[in-house]
Design a protein around this motif. Structure first.
Motif, mmCIF file in Angstrom:
data_model
loop_
_atom_site.group_PDB
_atom_site.id
_atom_site.type_symbol
_atom_site.label_atom_id
_atom_site.label_comp_id
_atom_site.label_asym_id
_atom_site.label_seq_id
_atom_site.Cartn_x
_atom_site.Cartn_y
_atom_site.Cartn_z
ATOM 1 N N GLY A 249 0.795 -1.234 0.000
ATOM 2 C CA GLY A 249 0.000 0.000 0.000
ATOM 3 C C GLY A 249 0.823 1.278 0.000
ATOM 4 O O GLY A 249 0.283 2.367 -0.178
ATOM 5 N N ASP A 250 2.149 1.162 0.205
ATOM 6 C CA ASP A 250 3.007 2.362 0.119
ATOM 7 C C ASP A 250 3.175 2.763 -1.344
ATOM 8 O O ASP A 250 2.940 1.960 -2.255
ATOM 9 C CB ASP A 250 4.393 2.093 0.721
ATOM 10 C CG ASP A 250 4.345 1.958 2.243
ATOM 11 O OD1 ASP A 250 3.293 2.285 2.818
ATOM 12 O OD2 ASP A 250 5.348 1.524 2.840
ATOM 13 N N VAL A 251 3.613 4.007 -1.560
ATOM 14 C CA VAL A 251 3.847 4.488 -2.920
ATOM 15 C C VAL A 251 5.341 4.767 -3.098
ATOM 16 O O VAL A 251 5.953 5.422 -2.246
ATOM 17 C CB VAL A 251 3.042 5.787 -3.197
ATOM 18 C CG1 VAL A 251 3.363 6.342 -4.591
ATOM 19 C CG2 VAL A 251 1.539 5.522 -3.078
ATOM 20 N N LEU A 252 5.922 4.243 -4.174
ATOM 21 C CA LEU A 252 7.297 4.585 -4.538
ATOM 22 C C LEU A 252 7.238 5.560 -5.701
ATOM 23 O O LEU A 252 6.383 5.429 -6.587
ATOM 24 C CB LEU A 252 8.087 3.332 -4.933
ATOM 25 C CG LEU A 252 8.530 2.438 -3.771
ATOM 26 C CD1 LEU A 252 8.956 1.064 -4.281
ATOM 27 C CD2 LEU A 252 9.661 3.078 -2.971
ATOM 28 N N MET A 253 8.146 6.547 -5.697
ATOM 29 C CA MET A 253 8.137 7.558 -6.762
ATOM 30 C C MET A 253 9.563 7.872 -7.189
ATOM 31 O O MET A 253 10.454 8.002 -6.345
ATOM 32 C CB MET A 253 7.459 8.841 -6.239
ATOM 33 C CG MET A 253 7.328 9.929 -7.290
ATOM 34 S SD MET A 253 6.732 11.487 -6.568
ATOM 35 C CE MET A 253 8.283 12.341 -6.316
ATOM 36 N N THR A 254 9.787 8.007 -8.497
ATOM 37 C CA THR A 254 11.140 8.294 -8.982
ATOM 38 C C THR A 254 11.532 9.733 -8.645
ATOM 39 O O THR A 254 10.703 10.639 -8.731
ATOM 40 C CB THR A 254 11.228 8.105 -10.511
ATOM 41 O OG1 THR A 254 10.278 8.979 -11.140
ATOM 42 C CG2 THR A 254 10.920 6.673 -10.920
ATOM 43 N N ARG A 255 12.822 9.924 -8.272
ATOM 44 C CA ARG A 255 13.261 11.279 -7.916
ATOM 45 C C ARG A 255 14.650 11.648 -8.445
ATOM 46 O O ARG A 255 15.117 12.765 -8.242
ATOM 47 C CB ARG A 255 13.201 11.493 -6.400
ATOM 48 C CG ARG A 255 14.021 10.536 -5.572
ATOM 49 C CD ARG A 255 14.107 11.013 -4.125
ATOM 50 N NE ARG A 255 14.966 12.179 -3.999
ATOM 51 C CZ ARG A 255 16.193 12.154 -3.474
ATOM 52 N NH1 ARG A 255 16.707 11.021 -3.029
ATOM 53 N NH2 ARG A 255 16.900 13.255 -3.397
ATOM 54 N N ILE A 256 15.302 10.714 -9.129
ATOM 55 C CA ILE A 256 16.602 11.031 -9.751
ATOM 56 C C ILE A 256 16.592 10.469 -11.170
ATOM 57 O O ILE A 256 16.267 9.309 -11.384
ATOM 58 C CB ILE A 256 17.784 10.426 -8.949
ATOM 59 C CG1 ILE A 256 17.860 11.046 -7.550
ATOM 60 C CG2 ILE A 256 19.103 10.655 -9.683
ATOM 61 C CD1 ILE A 256 18.969 10.510 -6.671
ATOM 62 N N GLY A 257 16.937 11.308 -12.143
ATOM 63 C CA GLY A 257 16.930 10.868 -13.552
ATOM 64 C C GLY A 257 15.543 11.016 -14.131
ATOM 65 O O GLY A 257 15.283 11.857 -14.967
ATOM 66 N N SER A 258 14.643 10.173 -13.653
ATOM 67 C CA SER A 258 13.225 10.323 -14.008
ATOM 68 C C SER A 258 12.569 10.928 -12.768
ATOM 69 O O SER A 258 12.913 10.565 -11.648
ATOM 70 C CB SER A 258 12.653 8.943 -14.319
ATOM 71 O OG SER A 258 11.310 8.864 -13.952
ATOM 72 N N ILE A 259 11.651 11.870 -12.976
ATOM 73 C CA ILE A 259 11.048 12.558 -11.821
ATOM 74 C C ILE A 259 9.539 12.340 -11.785
ATOM 75 O O ILE A 259 8.853 12.565 -12.780
ATOM 76 C CB ILE A 259 11.306 14.097 -11.892
ATOM 77 C CG1 ILE A 259 12.789 14.423 -12.105
ATOM 78 C CG2 ILE A 259 10.733 14.807 -10.664
ATOM 79 C CD1 ILE A 259 13.686 14.239 -10.924
ATOM 80 N N GLY A 260 9.039 11.901 -10.625
ATOM 81 C CA GLY A 260 7.592 11.918 -10.411
ATOM 82 C C GLY A 260 6.802 10.796 -11.046
ATOM 83 O O GLY A 260 5.612 10.931 -11.283
ATOM 84 N N VAL A 261 7.454 9.636 -11.320
ATOM 85 C CA VAL A 261 6.679 8.476 -11.802
ATOM 86 C C VAL A 261 6.382 7.592 -10.586
ATOM 87 O O VAL A 261 7.312 7.089 -9.949
ATOM 88 C CB VAL A 261 7.453 7.660 -12.865
ATOM 89 C CG1 VAL A 261 6.637 6.446 -13.306
ATOM 90 C CG2 VAL A 261 7.822 8.536 -14.042
ATOM 91 N N PRO A 262 5.087 7.430 -10.220
ATOM 92 C CA PRO A 262 4.760 6.672 -9.014
ATOM 93 C C PRO A 262 4.296 5.247 -9.313
ATOM 94 O O PRO A 262 3.860 4.942 -10.415
ATOM 95 C CB PRO A 262 3.594 7.476 -8.442
ATOM 96 C CG PRO A 262 2.878 7.989 -9.662
ATOM 97 C CD PRO A 262 3.900 8.118 -10.764
ATOM 98 N N ASN A 263 4.403 4.386 -8.307
ATOM 99 C CA ASN A 263 3.784 3.065 -8.394
ATOM 100 C C ASN A 263 3.469 2.591 -6.979
ATOM 101 O O ASN A 263 4.081 3.045 -6.022
ATOM 102 C CB ASN A 263 4.695 2.059 -9.110
ATOM 103 C CG ASN A 263 3.885 0.964 -9.788
ATOM 104 O OD1 ASN A 263 2.711 0.752 -9.470
ATOM 105 N ND2 ASN A 263 4.501 0.260 -10.718
ATOM 106 N N ILE A 264 2.498 1.685 -6.877
ATOM 107 C CA ILE A 264 2.052 1.226 -5.556
ATOM 108 C C ILE A 264 2.625 -0.147 -5.240
ATOM 109 O O ILE A 264 2.607 -1.046 -6.087
ATOM 110 C CB ILE A 264 0.511 1.169 -5.507
ATOM 111 C CG1 ILE A 264 -0.031 2.596 -5.615
ATOM 112 C CG2 ILE A 264 0.020 0.522 -4.225
ATOM 113 C CD1 ILE A 264 -1.506 2.710 -5.448
ATOM 114 N N VAL A 265 3.114 -0.296 -4.025
ATOM 115 C CA VAL A 265 3.660 -1.584 -3.578
ATOM 116 C C VAL A 265 2.485 -2.524 -3.309
ATOM 117 O O VAL A 265 1.588 -2.213 -2.521
ATOM 118 C CB VAL A 265 4.505 -1.392 -2.292
ATOM 119 C CG1 VAL A 265 5.019 -2.745 -1.786
ATOM 120 C CG2 VAL A 265 5.660 -0.435 -2.570
ATOM 121 N N LYS A 266 2.511 -3.686 -4.003
ATOM 122 C CA LYS A 266 1.375 -4.611 -3.857
ATOM 123 C C LYS A 266 1.856 -5.972 -3.366
ATOM 124 O O LYS A 266 1.339 -7.014 -3.761
ATOM 125 C CB LYS A 266 0.649 -4.757 -5.198
ATOM 126 C CG LYS A 266 -0.093 -3.470 -5.569
ATOM 127 C CD LYS A 266 -0.813 -3.575 -6.885
ATOM 128 C CE LYS A 266 -1.569 -2.276 -7.185
ATOM 129 N NZ LYS A 266 -1.891 -2.123 -8.579
#
Length: 372
Positions: A249-266
């Motif tokens: 249920g946590d969210v991971l998001m890119t922050r270096i190289g690519s910025i702001g692409v999220p995905n949910i841990v399932k």
């Protein structure tokens, strides 16, 4: 415009530079040629016409004329082969998609100083041949596969475009507190919060890990699309370095190289992650599906873009700036409804992408096995 003189469609070398090699009428270019009446007859395509690109980056690309393409003329850097009626055009066209054909193009196009393959050289290309009924059966099998792929790609494009539209309309724009489109049964203004108020924000390990053969899966920026990785670290290193780690249920998001692409841990499996990802742990009354879609929405993306250090290489956004980014929140019930709406859309998009990649793998396999 598709029809440059109001009547005729022209196909140039750049119009077939497409991975599916299916002719796309809206990709037609202006011909840059002055055709006489006689030229129109000479350059008009008909059934069993196969075009070959002669030069440039597209050299070797091919296109088989289909009746459904309507009245089409070819122009510039294309060579036409008009196949005899005793041959199935699609059977021959599909052989131009094989590795054997690609090798022929690679070798032939590099013989001269100017990379290219001329008409005589195309004429020397050797193809596998069988009886007309078998050609026809093989040709139509591949045609069916191509049509299926094209329809999945069309649907995928439609779902992606629907998602982009809804992301721009279902979240309040800058300076506004209600969205343009709202799911039924909800009203009232959205609250303006900082992301750090509705979620804890962490980043991953700053050290380059000691990878192991197996153990705890290690994620980095390139794994964001499916949160799968072939890299692992040991259980010991995980216990030592990760006091906080991604959980269901946590969210991971890119922050270096690519910025702001999220995905949910399932998953409930342990996961380790690199500094290139930010970990967002939603607080109470914050729905993680809603949070993922909020991150993808235009206002949030624009704010991330402004806070990104573009002069850094690779570009990055500081963890603190992520926490300070604005997120607008409706009631928990509305968050749930919006989260579910986008989650269903994502599932449709993912299943189409998987289907396309399965069909492309199948086609590649058949191309290798059905031609000699």
């Amino acid at each position: 415009a598709k029809d440059f003189d109001g009547i005729h469609k022209y196909l140039r070398i750049t119009d077939i530079d497409d991975s599916s090699r299916l002719f796309l009428t809206d990709k037609l270019s202006s011909p840059d040629v002055n055709f006489t009446e006689e030229d129109y007859e000479n350059y008009k395509l008909r059934i069993n016409d196969l075009l070959f690109a002669r030069t440039g980056a597209s050299v070797g690309k091919t296109y088989l004329y289909r009746e459904s393409d309507g009245e089409v003329y070819y122009a510039g850097f294309l060579i036409r082969a008009r196949l005899h009626d005793s041959y199935d055009g699609n059977f021959i066209f599909q052989q131009t998609l094989t590795d054997k054909y690609k090798q022929f193009i690679e070798i032939t196009s590099q013989r001269s100083g100017q990379p290219g393959v001329n008409g005589k050289e195309y004429g020397d290309w050797k193809i596998g041949m069988t009886s007309y009924p078998e050609q026809s059966a093989i040709g139509s099998l591949f045609r069916t596969l191509d049509d299926l792929l094209a329809s999945y790609k069309d649907n995928l494009a439609n779902y992606q475009s629907l998602k982009a539209t809804m992301l721009s309309k279902m979240f309040p724009k800058a300076g506004q507190s209600v969205p343009e489109i709202r799911l039924e049964g909800f009203e009232g203004e959205w609250e303006i919060r900082k992301l750090g108020e509705v979620s804890e924000v962490y980043d991953g390990t700053h050290q380059t890990p000691n990878y192991t053969e197996s153990g705890v899966k290690f994620l980095s920026v390139e794994n964001i699309s499916n949160l799968e990785s072939e890299k692992y670290i040991s259980e010991e290193d995980f216990e030592k370095d990760f006091k906080v780690f991604p959980e269901f249920g946590d969210v991971l998001m890119t922050r270096i190289g690519s910025i702001g692409v999220p995905n949910i841990v399932k998953t409930n499996e342990k996961i380790a992650f690199y500094v290139s990802l930010a970990l967002l742990k939603p607080k109470k009354r914050t729905n993680s599906l809603f949070m993922k879609s909020s991150i993808e929405s235009n206002p949030f993306q624009e704010e991330l873009w402004k806070k990104t250090l573009h002069i850094a290489f690779p570009k990055k956004i500081n963890k603190n700036d992520i926490s300070q980014s604005t997120i607008k929140c409706p009631s928990y019930e509305e968050q749930q409804a919006i989260g579910t709406y986008f989650s269903n859309l994502d599932n449709l998009i993912n299943s189409h992408q998987e289907k396309i990649s399965q069909l492309e793998t199948l086609k590649k396999k058949l191309l290798q096995e059905m031609f000699i």
